[in-house]
Design an enzyme around this catalytic site. Structure first.
Site, PDB file in Angstrom:
ATOM      1  N   GLU A  99       0.961  -1.228   0.080  1.00 39.73           N
ATOM      2  CA  GLU A  99      -0.106   0.140  -0.040  1.00 39.73           C
ATOM      3  C   GLU A  99       0.953   1.128  -0.072  1.00 39.73           C
ATOM      4  O   GLU A  99       0.697   2.231   0.782  1.00 39.73           O
ATOM      5  CB  GLU A  99      -1.009   0.019   1.211  1.00 39.73           C
ATOM      6  CG  GLU A  99      -1.916  -1.049   1.123  1.00 39.73           C
ATOM      7  CD  GLU A  99      -2.593  -1.346   2.480  1.00 39.73           C
ATOM      8  OE1 GLU A  99      -2.914  -0.325   3.257  1.00 39.73           O
ATOM      9  OE2 GLU A  99      -3.465  -2.335   2.449  1.00 39.73           O
ATOM     10  N   GLU A 123      -6.266 -10.870  -1.131  1.00 38.70           N
ATOM     11  CA  GLU A 123      -6.958 -10.674   0.107  1.00 38.70           C
ATOM     12  C   GLU A 123      -8.543 -10.359  -0.219  1.00 38.70           C
ATOM     13  O   GLU A 123      -9.205  -9.479  -0.189  1.00 38.70           O
ATOM     14  CB  GLU A 123      -6.538  -9.254   0.830  1.00 38.70           C
ATOM     15  CG  GLU A 123      -5.056  -9.109   1.298  1.00 38.70           C
ATOM     16  CD  GLU A 123      -4.778  -7.814   1.794  1.00 38.70           C
ATOM     17  OE1 GLU A 123      -5.572  -7.268   2.545  1.00 38.70           O
ATOM     18  OE2 GLU A 123      -3.518  -7.714   1.961  1.00 38.70           O
TER      19      GLU A 123
END
Length: 1055
Positions: free
Chosen positions: A498, A604
């Site tokens: 991220e 995810e």
């Protein structure tokens, strides 16, 4: 003949206790070998039992040709079961009449076993049929997929609601997808609860003082306050907090018992002036834990000055030794003061049906179903290692695992001593051991992240940030130690997580990593990881990788790293929702796959059942679970298509109640439910053909048209309806409008073959929008063939029609006038449309293509007025001054509230002009408090302009769609499809607000008079603290215009 046991519920491996509260309308299915019974002497009593031993026991056929008989072919128990055959309609089945036997508002449980003889899994549904003073209606209570030649028990809680004395109430068991097989039903039971109440194990309203509550954190103060209270006159006040985890706590060790699930309730209040997040958390440590765990029970957004309830459940596994169980309240705002009141903890063993259920052994293993495509992974909390049911579910379906938290920096770092990092690997090592024992590989998650990394990691012994050189050495030490420890045991690492922020000039997040090292930390992290384990696959991992702007930044970053030999792949997290357009995910995969030698991991995956961030269901709506399943089916079709680059798909959680999403609000984002049972989302992967149709929803505008085969401008005001073929290609695009008793439909159909008698379209209208397994008198359908012949089911319906030929395509137009019906604005009708190509049907809503016999799966259309404004031709000067030419065009106002209120938040009066080069927008914004402190430009005081040049109103951004933004200081920023090259602005501050003038250069069209484009303008309102407190636009009350052009209004360009 062995008699069946009466007075028992054969809940295969299920233990049922308590009442049915909270489970109504939700199917609960037990599995395993038959024979475990719950006696009537527990909290449920039986008043109906149908064994079918030699007779049908009053069960009757539902459907004119259905035959039901007592049969000795197969039986779940005893020697007979009920055989159901000769079904000709998909809703045909068997009916259990309960008229006069059940009461309105009372909770009941239906239990039955079903066995089907087809050669593949089949969908079974249970319908409630009610006839009373309100009329006849049908409601689907449950859906469950059953594999062939296996007795499956299905449990269906229900609570009938009648208007007056019902003339009929019954339950119908059917298989609503296919009719070409026989099925059997056995052991039908209906039970109702005996008297039982919940057991409260702890409760306080703070009227008698603090009790055992303690401050959490040094210097935190807690006190009894008479200032506000949810009930009574007092509450607990928490103040002087300095960190997020500071708050108020109480030890529940000794109160809470192992092997039980508890329901927690509390009310919280704050008066900061802004929305705040307050969290109810359990701090726990079992003897099997290497460290203390912190698990959210519930988090909620709490508006200022309002009491908000936090409620959730928490389970303590059987067989553990409890060392610590501490309940506490905290807030992400470290200095927030807040109040707590009416805390209650309930032992749900005496308050609900509790199903101690095992994973289903009979269903296919995901890892086997997908073995020719990619590995199947699951993210796990460490608590699964002490739960045999968890282990069984994991080992059956997965061949890859990821530690949910235990390989993140804050879990591995134990401190620092003499300048050297200290580590703790005990818990993380359990993941390696578990994987090796169960034939799984391990993905390491994650090495470098701005979150879940201790603050001290970036600082020296004096609390100062490290220099770039010092941080580089610490990064090297950390990665070499961690990756080195797991060398040869972890096959892939999320090295950097991220790091991309598309709103920054260089596209990178301004984290502490970036603050100290600049962008160099990313490449160095991959370099150090490659050094530590040359054989491990290295990934960059991120969320929302499908958003075009972020996608392109990630593409360029990874391509550069790949060219340097430092990276192996991209991790696409895929935390998505029902609002996500799956086509954007495919576009991202397609683009990433063009990087030579790249691998893609879906790292995810979960799908929230919501479309927004504010709703909160007490139970998952059936339609949401069906839509979730269809999204999952779309995803896995794409994943298989790109399996040459996608090598791992990992679900972020084992089952719904383990999901991180369920701690923030009720959510059901995974493929197994809390009772280990496969959801429809599981079957979407294994056998998508069994999914229930997803009844579609759309809206159409009011308008009229002359039926001559041309798309009148009125059609452009409605959102198009698209029909797809098997490959996901658009088969037809259709627009509809309404007026009085007439529905007008225009469509363009892709059809490469010319078979006039076998090519056509079918329109289905259900004026009263009631769903029944048969057609009611007002239900109307028209089939129009390309040879102009038509079929109409009602003689009194007036149909006008037109078919226009084209190359590999054709267009059509119809008006359908239904006598005795008057359509009204803001009402809803049932609707469906199908394209027929060479005799094969492609439907918008009812994919069983049974619209001629029933309306159960019709879509819904909302009949709306026209959201349209006009823009006059003219060219203003963009200088922040209001030229006279602006007064020649219509004024519109922002009145659609997504956040805040019209009375308290910023709004704008807007005018629009156009010429051949540009669209021009003037916005006079009323906003007395101006602020741009927030780093996110959309949270500053600003105006956003959205355009959809072709007005397709798609649910995702096409090439012609764009989002432009400018704040009150004339600082521009851009969403998808926009750029500075197309955007000229001028801003002037005025008393009580500001003026925005903007010119947006046309991109894909050459405008002319009567062109209709999609358009919206939005005002963002920030307060004096830099927090966005208002979002008010012209056309979109959902705040989704940034990703969904279907929310735009219509703008007609006129001379």
């Amino acid at each position: 003949m062995r008699k069946k046991r009466r007075g028992f519920l054969n809940a295969s491996t299920a233990v049922l206790v308590g009442i049915l509260a909270g489970f109504l309308g939700v199917v609960l299915a037990a599995t395993g070998a038959l024979g475990f019974a719950v006696r009537e002497s527990l909290l449920l009593k039986q008043f109906l039992f149908l064994s079918f031993e030699g007779n049908t026991d009053g069960a009757s056929p539902f459907g004119k040709d259905v035959v039901v008989t007592a049969s000795q072919d197969v039986a779940a128990d005893g020697e007979y079961s009920l055989k159901v055959e000769n079904r000709t309609s998909v809703w045909d089945g068997v009916e259990i009449d309960l008229t006069g036997k059940v009461n309105t508002g009372t909770d009941y449980l239906l239990s039955f076993h079903v066995y089907q003889t087809s050669d593949s899994p089949q969908l079974f549904s249970v319908l409630a049929r009610t006839e009373d003073e309100k009329g006849e209606r049908y409601k689907i209570l449950a859906d469950k997929v059953v594999v062939p030649n296996y007795w499956k028990e299905i449990l269906v809680p229900f609570s009938p609601t009648f208007e007056g004395t019902p003339a009929k109430f019954s339950l119908i068991i059917t298989s609503p997808k296919k009719t070409d097989f026989v099925f059997y039903v056995d052991n039908v039971q209906v039970l109702t609860p005996k008297e039982a109440g919940p057991k409260v194990v702890y409760e306080t309203s703070f009227e008698k003082g603090i009790g055992d509550w303690q401050p959490r954190g040094s210097d935190v103060k807690i006190s009894i306050s008479p200032k506000v209270a949810h009930s009574g006159k007092k509450s607990l006040f928490v103040s002087n907090r300095q960190k997020g985890w500071h708050g108020a706590q109480i030890s529940l060790k000794g109160i809470l018992k192992t092997g039980k699930t508890y329901a927690f309730e509390a009310w919280v209040y704050q008066e900061s002036g802004q929305d705040q997040t307050i969290i109810m958390t359990m701090q726990r440590k079992y003897s099997s834990d290497s460290s203390t765990k912190y698990e959210w029970i519930k988090a909620a957004t709490v508006p200022s000055g309002q009491w908000v309830q936090l409620s959730g459940t928490y389970t303590i596994p059987a067989g553990v030794t409890v060392e610590d169980l501490t309940l506490y309240f905290e807030s992400q705002n470290p200095t927030l003061e807040f109040y707590v009141d009416d805390v209650k903890v309930v032992d749900t063993t005496s308050a609900e049906i509790k199903l101690e259920m095992n994973p289903e052994e009979e269903i296919p293993a995901l890892k086997d179903v997908l073995k020719d495509y990619f590995r199947v992974g699951v993210a796990l909390p460490s608590k699964v290692f002490i739960n045999q049911k968890d282990i069984a579910l994991i080992s059956k379906h997965s061949n890859s695992s990821t530690a949910e938290n235990e390989m993140k920096p804050d879990s591995l770092l134990a401190g620092i001593e003499n300048g050297k990092l200290k580590f703790r690997f005990e818990t993380a090592d359990k993941y390696i051991e578990f994987a090796q024992q169960n034939g799984m590989v391990v993905r390491g998650h994650t090495l470098v992240w701005h979150n879940q990394t201790p603050e001290w990691f970036f600082k020296d012994e004096n609390g100062n940030l490290l220099s770039k050189e010092e941080m580089t050495e610490r990064l090297r030490e950390y990665i070499h130690t961690v990756v080195g420890h797991f060398k040869g045991k972890v096959y892939a690492w999320d090295v950097v997580n991220e790091a991309v922020d598309p709103n920054q000039p260089d596209g990178l997040r301004r984290s502490t990593w970036y603050q100290i090292m600049g962008p160099d930390y990313i490449e160095l992290a991959f370099k150090f990881a490659r050094e530590a384990d040359p054989n491990a696959k290295l990934f960059y991992n991120d969320y929302n990788t499908f958003e075009p702007k972020k996608r392109d930044i990630i593409y360029n970053l990874v391509k550069s790293l790949k060219e340097k030999g430092l990276i192996d792949g991209i991790g696409m997290q895929c935390h998505i929702s029902l609002a996500t357009d799956i086509r954007q995910i495919e576009e991202a995969i397609k683009k990433f796959s063009t990087i030579p030698g790249i691998e893609i991991h879906i790292t995810e995956l979960d799908i929230s059942v919501y479309r927004d961030s504010t709703s909160n269901y007490s139970e998952a709506p059936r339609t949401a679970l069906i839509e979730q399943a269809h999204k999952m089916a779309q995803l896995f079709k794409i994943f298989k298509k790109y399996s040459n680059v996608i090598t791992n798909v990992t679900f972020w959680g084992l089952k719904d109640d383990y999901s991180w999403r369920a701690t923030r609000r009720n959510d059901w984002p995974l493929i197994f439910d809390k009772d280990y049972q496969a959801k429809l989302a599981y079957w979407a992967i294994v056998a998508p053909e069994v999914l229930p149709p997803l009844p579609k929803e759309s809206k159409i505008s009011e308008g009229e048209a002359v039926v001559v085969g041309m798309m009148d401008d009125s059609y452009m005001m409605s959102k198009p309806i698209e029909i797809y073929d098997e490959e996901g290609n658009v088969k037809a695009t259709i627009r509809a409008i309404w007026k009085d008793s007439t529905i007008y439909v225009y469509g363009e159909v892709q059809d490469a073959t010319k078979k006039p008698a076998e090519d056509g379209v079918a329109i289905f209208i259900n004026p009263n929008n009631e769903r029944t397994p048969y057609l009611q008198p007002d239900d109307t359908y028209v089939v129009l063939w390309t040879n102009w012949k038509s079929e109409v089911n009602r003689e009194d319906v007036e149909v006008k029609k037109f078919v226009g030929p084209g190359f590999r395509r054709y267009s059509f137009e119809m008006s359908i006038t239904i006598p005795g019906v008057e359509f009204k604005k803001d009402s809803y009708i049932g609707f469906d449309v199908a394209v027929i190509d060479d005799g094969k049907w492609y439907s918008w809503s009812d994919t069983t293509n049974s619209q001629k016999t029933n309306t159960m799966n019709y879509g819904t259309l909302k009949l709306e007025g026209v959201m349209v404004a006009t823009a006059k031709y003219g060219t203003p000067v963009i200088d922040g001054e209001i030229d006279d030419i602006w007064n020649t065009t219509e004024e519109i106002e922002t009145k659609s509230v997504a956040m805040g209120s019209l009375e308290k938040n910023a709004t704008a009066k807007v005018r629009v002009l156009w010429d051949e080069e540009n669209l021009y927008v003037l916005a006079i914004v009323k906003d007395p408090v101006l602020n741009k402190d927030n780093s996110n430009p959309w949270e500053q005081d600003s105006v956003e302009i959205f355009i959809d040049e072709n007005n397709h109103k798609t649910g995702y951004y096409e090439d012609d769609d764009a989002q432009f933004r400018v704040n009150y200081m004339n600082e521009q920023s851009f969403g998808t499809g926009a750029s500075a090259a197309r955007f000229k602005t001028a801003v002037k501050l005025i008393e009580g607000g500001y003026i925005v003038e903007a010119a947006i250069k046309w991109k894909t069209i050459k405008p002319s008079p009567n062109t209709v484009i999609g358009f919206n303008v939005q005002v963002n309102d920030a307060n004096e603290k830099g927090q966005r407190v208002g979002i008010i636009s012209w056309s979109d009350p959902t705040n989704n215009s940034w990703r969904d052009p279907s929310k735009f209004g219509n703008l007609r360009l006129i001379k």
